[in-house]
Design a protein around this motif. Structure first.
Motif, mmCIF file in Angstrom:
data_model
loop_
_atom_site.group_PDB
_atom_site.id
_atom_site.type_symbol
_atom_site.label_atom_id
_atom_site.label_comp_id
_atom_site.label_asym_id
_atom_site.label_seq_id
_atom_site.Cartn_x
_atom_site.Cartn_y
_atom_site.Cartn_z
ATOM 1 N N PRO A 190 0.793 -1.242 0.000
ATOM 2 C CA PRO A 190 0.000 0.000 0.000
ATOM 3 C C PRO A 190 0.821 1.286 0.000
ATOM 4 N N ASP A 191 2.027 1.269 0.552
ATOM 5 C CA ASP A 191 2.817 2.503 0.557
ATOM 6 C C ASP A 191 3.762 2.609 -0.640
ATOM 7 N N CYS A 192 3.607 1.735 -1.625
ATOM 8 C CA CYS A 192 4.372 1.839 -2.861
ATOM 9 C C CYS A 192 3.943 3.131 -3.564
ATOM 10 N N VAL A 193 4.909 3.933 -3.935
ATOM 11 C CA VAL A 193 4.631 5.222 -4.551
ATOM 12 C C VAL A 193 4.585 5.066 -6.070
ATOM 13 N N ARG A 194 3.472 5.456 -6.646
ATOM 14 C CA ARG A 194 3.328 5.457 -8.106
ATOM 15 C C ARG A 194 3.888 6.779 -8.608
ATOM 16 N N LEU A 195 4.901 6.690 -9.460
ATOM 17 C CA LEU A 195 5.499 7.911 -9.973
ATOM 18 C C LEU A 195 4.612 8.560 -11.033
ATOM 19 N N THR A 196 4.417 9.828 -10.854
ATOM 20 C CA THR A 196 3.725 10.688 -11.809
ATOM 21 C C THR A 196 4.579 11.950 -11.906
#
Length: 176
Positions: free
Chosen positions: A78-84
């Protein structure tokens, strides 16, 4: 594995486009496969300083330096950061070699980036990836022991890999 790079007089997309202008395929190809962003980071509660560990995310394939379940990573971590483009600008813990960070800062990619070298293994050969540097995955180490795994190398480049990249022709979003 060596990739075929198209021969063209046109500059490559990462030198002419902003992060927002990239197609989904171009965006994904910016990842050099180093795996540094998949290392567990600890944040000091008082100072908010970020420190890297040599512990990998539970989904990190520490030989290939990629996610073992990329499509479902956020459901499993859940704390995986999706890069944008927005998160790239906001995150202060992206490694200095990160192509997303370099493009955002108006800098070119390093010589060992697969888009430049044409070889997916160049990031490993240059010593930039986490290959052979991950002590364990996060589900193999008790949380109380994470502090014993603090490292500084993810914020540095090996000597041969640090050859300077050149400035891009397109201003970064910060310069517009």
């Amino acid at each position: 594995m060596t990739m075929s790079l198209p021969v063209s007089d046109e500059p490559p997309f990462w030198q002419t486009k902003t992060l927002e202008q990239m197609s989904p395929d171009e965006w994904e190809s910016l990842c050099d496969g180093c795996g540094r962003c998949c290392l567990v980071k600890l944040q000091d509660e008082d100072t908010e300083a970020i420190a890297y560990t040599d512990i990998g995310c539970k989904l990190l394939d520490d030989f290939h330096c990629n996610c073992r379940d990329y499509a479902n990573r956020q459901a499993q971590v859940p704390d995986c950061v999706r890069l944008t483009p927005e998160t790239v600008r906001a995150l202060d813990w992206l490694p200095p070699s990160c192509a997303y960070r370099l493009v955002e800062e108006g800098r070119d990619l390093y010589w060992w980036h697969p888009l430049v070298s044409g070889d997916r293994d160049s990031v490993h050969a240059a010593g930039v990836s986490v290959r052979s540097r991950v002590a364990a995955l996060e589900d193999e180490v008790p949380l109380a022991d994470f502090i014993d795994h603090l490292v500084r190398w993810p914020l540095r480049l090996p000597r041969g890999a640090a050859r300077r990249s050149v400035a891009r022709k397109v201003p970064s979003a910060q310069q517009r």
